[in-house]
Design a protein around this motif. Structure first.
Motif, PDB file in Angstrom:
ATOM      1  N   PHE A 190       0.851  -1.191   0.000  1.00  0.00           N
ATOM      2  CA  PHE A 190       0.000   0.000   0.000  1.00  0.00           C
ATOM      3  C   PHE A 190       0.883   1.237   0.000  1.00  0.00           C
ATOM      4  O   PHE A 190       1.641   1.476   0.926  1.00  0.00           O
ATOM      5  CB  PHE A 190      -0.897  -0.018   1.249  1.00  0.00           C
ATOM      6  CG  PHE A 190      -1.803   1.179   1.381  1.00  0.00           C
ATOM      7  CD1 PHE A 190      -2.667   1.532   0.377  1.00  0.00           C
ATOM      8  CD2 PHE A 190      -1.788   1.953   2.539  1.00  0.00           C
ATOM      9  CE1 PHE A 190      -3.520   2.629   0.493  1.00  0.00           C
ATOM     10  CE2 PHE A 190      -2.622   3.045   2.678  1.00  0.00           C
ATOM     11  CZ  PHE A 190      -3.496   3.386   1.656  1.00  0.00           C
ATOM     12  N   ILE A 213      -1.477  -1.225  -4.186  1.00  0.00           N
ATOM     13  CA  ILE A 213      -2.570  -0.251  -4.086  1.00  0.00           C
ATOM     14  C   ILE A 213      -2.003   1.166  -4.033  1.00  0.00           C
ATOM     15  O   ILE A 213      -1.192   1.488  -3.162  1.00  0.00           O
ATOM     16  CB  ILE A 213      -3.434  -0.498  -2.835  1.00  0.00           C
ATOM     17  CG1 ILE A 213      -3.977  -1.927  -2.826  1.00  0.00           C
ATOM     18  CG2 ILE A 213      -4.575   0.510  -2.766  1.00  0.00           C
ATOM     19  CD1 ILE A 213      -4.697  -2.288  -1.540  1.00  0.00           C
ATOM     20  N   ARG A 215      -3.431   5.022  -3.786  1.00  0.00           N
ATOM     21  CA  ARG A 215      -4.682   5.721  -3.480  1.00  0.00           C
ATOM     22  C   ARG A 215      -5.128   6.624  -4.633  1.00  0.00           C
ATOM     23  O   ARG A 215      -4.366   7.464  -5.109  1.00  0.00           O
ATOM     24  CB  ARG A 215      -4.531   6.586  -2.222  1.00  0.00           C
ATOM     25  CG  ARG A 215      -4.452   5.809  -0.936  1.00  0.00           C
ATOM     26  CD  ARG A 215      -4.851   6.668   0.264  1.00  0.00           C
ATOM     27  NE  ARG A 215      -4.127   7.931   0.305  1.00  0.00           N
ATOM     28  CZ  ARG A 215      -4.701   9.104   0.527  1.00  0.00           C
ATOM     29  NH1 ARG A 215      -6.008   9.197   0.717  1.00  0.00           N
ATOM     30  NH2 ARG A 215      -3.981  10.203   0.565  1.00  0.00           N
ATOM     31  N   SER A 216      -6.375   6.472  -5.052  1.00  0.00           N
ATOM     32  CA  SER A 216      -6.917   7.339  -6.095  1.00  0.00           C
ATOM     33  C   SER A 216      -7.135   8.753  -5.585  1.00  0.00           C
ATOM     34  O   SER A 216      -7.238   9.699  -6.370  1.00  0.00           O
ATOM     35  CB  SER A 216      -8.237   6.767  -6.622  1.00  0.00           C
ATOM     36  OG  SER A 216      -9.176   6.611  -5.571  1.00  0.00           O
ATOM     37  N   SER A 217      -7.180   8.926  -4.256  1.00  0.00           N
ATOM     38  CA  SER A 217      -7.373  10.244  -3.667  1.00  0.00           C
ATOM     39  C   SER A 217      -6.075  10.803  -3.084  1.00  0.00           C
ATOM     40  O   SER A 217      -6.103  11.767  -2.313  1.00  0.00           O
ATOM     41  CB  SER A 217      -8.422  10.168  -2.559  1.00  0.00           C
ATOM     42  OG  SER A 217      -7.997   9.290  -1.524  1.00  0.00           O
ATOM     43  N   GLY A 218      -4.929  10.208  -3.461  1.00  0.00           N
ATOM     44  CA  GLY A 218      -3.650  10.627  -2.896  1.00  0.00           C
ATOM     45  C   GLY A 218      -2.814  11.440  -3.861  1.00  0.00           C
ATOM     46  O   GLY A 218      -3.328  12.067  -4.790  1.00  0.00           O
ATOM     47  N   GLU A 339      -9.152   2.810  -3.396  1.00  0.00           N
ATOM     48  CA  GLU A 339      -9.126   3.017  -1.949  1.00  0.00           C
ATOM     49  C   GLU A 339      -9.424   1.710  -1.225  1.00  0.00           C
ATOM     50  O   GLU A 339     -10.227   0.885  -1.698  1.00  0.00           O
ATOM     51  CB  GLU A 339     -10.168   4.072  -1.538  1.00  0.00           C
ATOM     52  CG  GLU A 339     -10.068   5.386  -2.290  1.00  0.00           C
ATOM     53  CD  GLU A 339      -8.763   6.099  -2.051  1.00  0.00           C
ATOM     54  OE1 GLU A 339      -8.141   5.863  -0.994  1.00  0.00           O
ATOM     55  OE2 GLU A 339      -8.351   6.901  -2.918  1.00  0.00           O
ATOM     56  N   LEU A 350     -11.449  -3.399  -1.720  1.00  0.00           N
ATOM     57  CA  LEU A 350     -11.362  -2.029  -2.203  1.00  0.00           C
ATOM     58  C   LEU A 350     -12.750  -1.419  -2.329  1.00  0.00           C
ATOM     59  O   LEU A 350     -13.765  -2.128  -2.401  1.00  0.00           O
ATOM     60  CB  LEU A 350     -10.642  -1.976  -3.545  1.00  0.00           C
ATOM     61  CG  LEU A 350      -9.233  -2.582  -3.576  1.00  0.00           C
ATOM     62  CD1 LEU A 350      -8.594  -2.348  -4.950  1.00  0.00           C
ATOM     63  CD2 LEU A 350      -8.360  -2.014  -2.474  1.00  0.00           C
ATOM     64  N   THR A 365       3.301   4.101   4.303  1.00  0.00           N
ATOM     65  CA  THR A 365       2.433   5.230   4.656  1.00  0.00           C
ATOM     66  C   THR A 365       3.170   6.418   5.249  1.00  0.00           C
ATOM     67  O   THR A 365       2.556   7.302   5.825  1.00  0.00           O
ATOM     68  CB  THR A 365       1.347   4.754   5.634  1.00  0.00           C
ATOM     69  OG1 THR A 365       1.938   3.930   6.655  1.00  0.00           O
ATOM     70  CG2 THR A 365       0.281   3.938   4.911  1.00  0.00           C
ATOM     71  N   ILE A 433      -4.644  11.187   3.828  1.00  0.00           N
ATOM     72  CA  ILE A 433      -4.826   9.801   4.250  1.00  0.00           C
ATOM     73  C   ILE A 433      -5.487   9.721   5.620  1.00  0.00           C
ATOM     74  O   ILE A 433      -6.238   8.791   5.912  1.00  0.00           O
ATOM     75  CB  ILE A 433      -3.472   9.052   4.252  1.00  0.00           C
ATOM     76  CG1 ILE A 433      -3.698   7.555   4.456  1.00  0.00           C
ATOM     77  CG2 ILE A 433      -2.509   9.630   5.280  1.00  0.00           C
ATOM     78  CD1 ILE A 433      -2.443   6.718   4.257  1.00  0.00           C
ATOM     79  N   GLN A 436      -9.226   9.648   5.061  1.00  0.00           N
ATOM     80  CA  GLN A 436      -9.751   8.695   4.089  1.00  0.00           C
ATOM     81  C   GLN A 436     -10.696   7.696   4.755  1.00  0.00           C
ATOM     82  O   GLN A 436     -10.377   7.115   5.789  1.00  0.00           O
ATOM     83  CB  GLN A 436      -8.592   7.954   3.416  1.00  0.00           C
ATOM     84  CG  GLN A 436      -9.023   6.946   2.382  1.00  0.00           C
ATOM     85  CD  GLN A 436      -9.782   7.582   1.243  1.00  0.00           C
ATOM     86  OE1 GLN A 436      -9.310   8.539   0.654  1.00  0.00           O
ATOM     87  NE2 GLN A 436     -10.951   7.063   0.943  1.00  0.00           N
TER      88      GLN A 436
END
Length: 596
Positions: A190, A213, A215-218, A339, A350, A365, A433, A436
């Motif tokens: 991740f 993975i 993150r599509s929002s990262g 996500e 996901l 992370t 994050i 999220q």
């Protein structure tokens, strides 16, 4: 006032060792000790943090102290090679032995608290604890150097359903202690920072199926370049340290290099900014073309989302023996842009409904970027210049929360560098994050924090600490020349402690106007990262790539030294600066002060 030590250094990585060595060699009578909580020295290159195959991003010749070359004969690394982790660790031990500081290092010892003595002489009372003991000990020191860096405290959130996952789940810092996961069937990685890439490579080459993975929002994948870039195939660590190329980088302290007119042309005129954009476009397109991101649907998922000009030291190097992108195109790696919704026994789910089995979970992370010890008395962090809570109506000594000064700095930054007004939109759906859905973090990780606020990124700009000269931070600033940085900043700190800087910040404390100028310059330099490296500065500490040479220039001028070290104007502009150029700065500085 009596102290147990003249100086305590906390941290035995590159920067802590450099600080200790510079103090010991320039102040031979200094009673010194270095504490580190790990069982071996080395910081991020300590033995407990190494795993087979891990290497430096830098090639041999750019990852060494100026006065202690990493020779091929002694250390077995050939020119053009990345440096294995175990060699870096051996090099650091050899450095400590060479300069006589090895016996001052106390490993396996944590510093829990540091309490300031608010008296004229200053000083600190430290609470220390050996890792194999429950009891703590109190010691005192006149001066304190914090060298714990930015990669000592891992940030590991909790995932929904983690308690039911029933498989190994660990931060990338603990990968060396979980090498048995290289024998499992399938693993989840991740995060797409450099440690994430390293883990994917290690698992895939071991035959483990990797579900990666991102993150599509990262922030998206980091920039990963070959060691040699641009159409001329220049060595990237050297490329970043060529003066005339540094002019293409907007830099608030850039005028320290003496080329103010050229920098004003590039960043203050429309044609100059056009040329700047062309430079960064060539650099980015060269990497994109070399990596062939668009040649395959899987490699396309690794194409960076952030403009390269706005990227700091997350920019990294492909230092792998096998072709990383061929592994990505194989059936050993599957990339998911999405996500995590939750974990269940042996499975990862996901948000888009995808689910897959996982025998282990590695979280890349990041880090808390905070010092691992507590400073006392309570509230001291506001003057100390370390991250603390963002508030309104802060007292004057809380420089990082002076919003009127921040607005003034923003105005100056954007007036000098209009290009920075066009901030990149790397992800319209960006969510930190910590916020999220599917990820649980402690409230302290969701608190907005100020950035570091240190003069030259080294010392607090507060009379409370300037007067006794009793604290400094080293290793918070990162660039492609971290070891040169450690060497020069270590000397700067020793000179500061002994009152032997040609441009001494402590001299401002008795003049109100000088103190205000010092405070504003400090705020301006630290605020600059918000605009220049928007995803990488903040409370993480300053990091930069093409701005290292003018930073070194500024520090050398503080030391009273001539920063121009090449033979002739043409060489000064076109020849890269490396460790060899700073080999004699200690002798130069000591001669300046009549010392031997």
């Amino acid at each position: 006032m009596k102290y147990d030590y003249d100086c305590v250094v906390v941290g035995a990585g590159f920067h802590g060792l450099a600080a200790a060595k510079q103090l010991y060699c320039t102040q031979p009578g200094c009673k010194l000790v270095v504490f580190d909580g790990q069982s071996t020295l080395g910081g991020k290159w300590a033995g407990s943090r190494l795993f087979p195959g891990v290497k430096s991003n830098n090639l041999l010749g750019t990852y060494e102290f100026p006065d202690f070359p990493m020779s091929s004969d002694r250390f077995g690394v050939k020119p053009g090679e990345h440096i294995p982790g175990e060699i870096i660790n051996a090099y650091l031990r050899a450095y400590a032995q060479e300069f006589g500081i090895i016996d001052f290092i106390k490993l396996g010892t944590r510093v829990l608290t540091a309490e300031h003595r608010d008296k004229a002489e200053g000083g600190w009372d430290l609470t220390i604890q050996p890792l194999d003991q429950e009891d703590t000990t109190r010691i005192s020191t006149h001066r304190l150097v914090i060298a714990t860096g930015l990669l000592s405290e891992p940030f590991l959130p909790k995932f929904e359903g983690q308690d039911k996952f029933d498989r190994k789940l660990f931060h990338s810092i603990d990968f060396p202690r979980n090498l048995d996961t290289l024998k499992v069937k399938t693993v989840t990685v991740f995060g797409a920072g450099k440690s994430g890439w390293d883990a994917v490579y290690k698992y895939a080459t071991a035959g483990v199926k990797v579900n990666w993975i991102i993150r599509s929002s990262g922030h998206g994948p980091i920039w990963m370049a070959p060691p040699y870039v641009t159409p001329f195939k220049k060595w990237i660590e050297k490329l970043a340290n060529i003066r005339f190329l540094s002019w293409f980088s907007p830099c608030i302290w850039g005028d320290a290099d003496g080329y103010k007119g050229i920098r004003s042309f590039y960043h203050g005129t429309w044609i100059g900014r056009f040329l700047v954009d062309r430079f960064w476009n060539v650099l980015s397109q060269d990497v994109i073309t070399f990596n062939k991101f668009d040649s395959h649907p899987d490699t396309a998922k690794l194409k960076p989302w952030l403009d390269v000009m706005f990227t700091g030291c997350s920019y990294s190097i492909l230092n792998y023996e096998q072709d990383f992108f061929e592994l990505v195109k194989s059936d050993k790696v599957e990339i998911h842009i999405g996500e995590i919704a939750r974990l269940s026994p042996g499975k990862v789910h996901l948000a888009d409904g995808t689910e897959f089995e996982s025998d282990a979970f590695l979280a890349n992370t990041g880090w808390t970027h905070l010092t691992p010890m507590k400073f006392l008395p309570e509230g001291i962090e506001k003057e100390l210049g370390i991250p603390h809570q963002v508030v309104d109506n802060a007292p004057p000594e809380d420089l990082a929360n002076q919003h009127a000064l921040l607005e003034r700095a923003d105005t100056e930054i954007l007036a000098r560098f209009p290009r920075l007004k066009a901030q990149p939109v790397w992800n319209k759906k960006f969510v930190p994050i910590e916020d999220q859905k599917g990820i649980v973090t402690e409230a302290t990780h969701r608190t907005s924090l100020t950035p570091y606020m240190l003069h030259r990124f080294l010392v607090p700009p507060s009379p409370r600490f300037l007067r006794p000269r009793d604290v400094a931070f080293i290793g918070l600033q990162t660039n492609f020349s971290n070891i040169i940085t450690a060497h020069i900043t270590g000397l700067w700190i020793s000179a500061y402690f002994s009152g032997k800087l040609a441009r001494d910040p402590a001299k401002a404390i008795d003049e109100e106007a000088a103190m205000e100028r010092l405070r504003y310059e400090t705020l301006l330099h630290n605020r600059f990262g918000k605009w220049r490296y928007p995803t990488e500065w903040g409370n993480k500490g300053p990091n930069f790539i093409f701005d290292a040479v003018p930073y070194f220039d500024m520090l050398q001028q503080d030391l009273g030294l001539n920063p121009f070290r090449k033979n002739g104007r043409l060489a000064e502009m076109t020849s890269s600066y490396g460790p060899e150029d700073y080999r004699n700065i200690n002798e130069e500085w000591m001669a300046l002060w009549g010392e031997s």
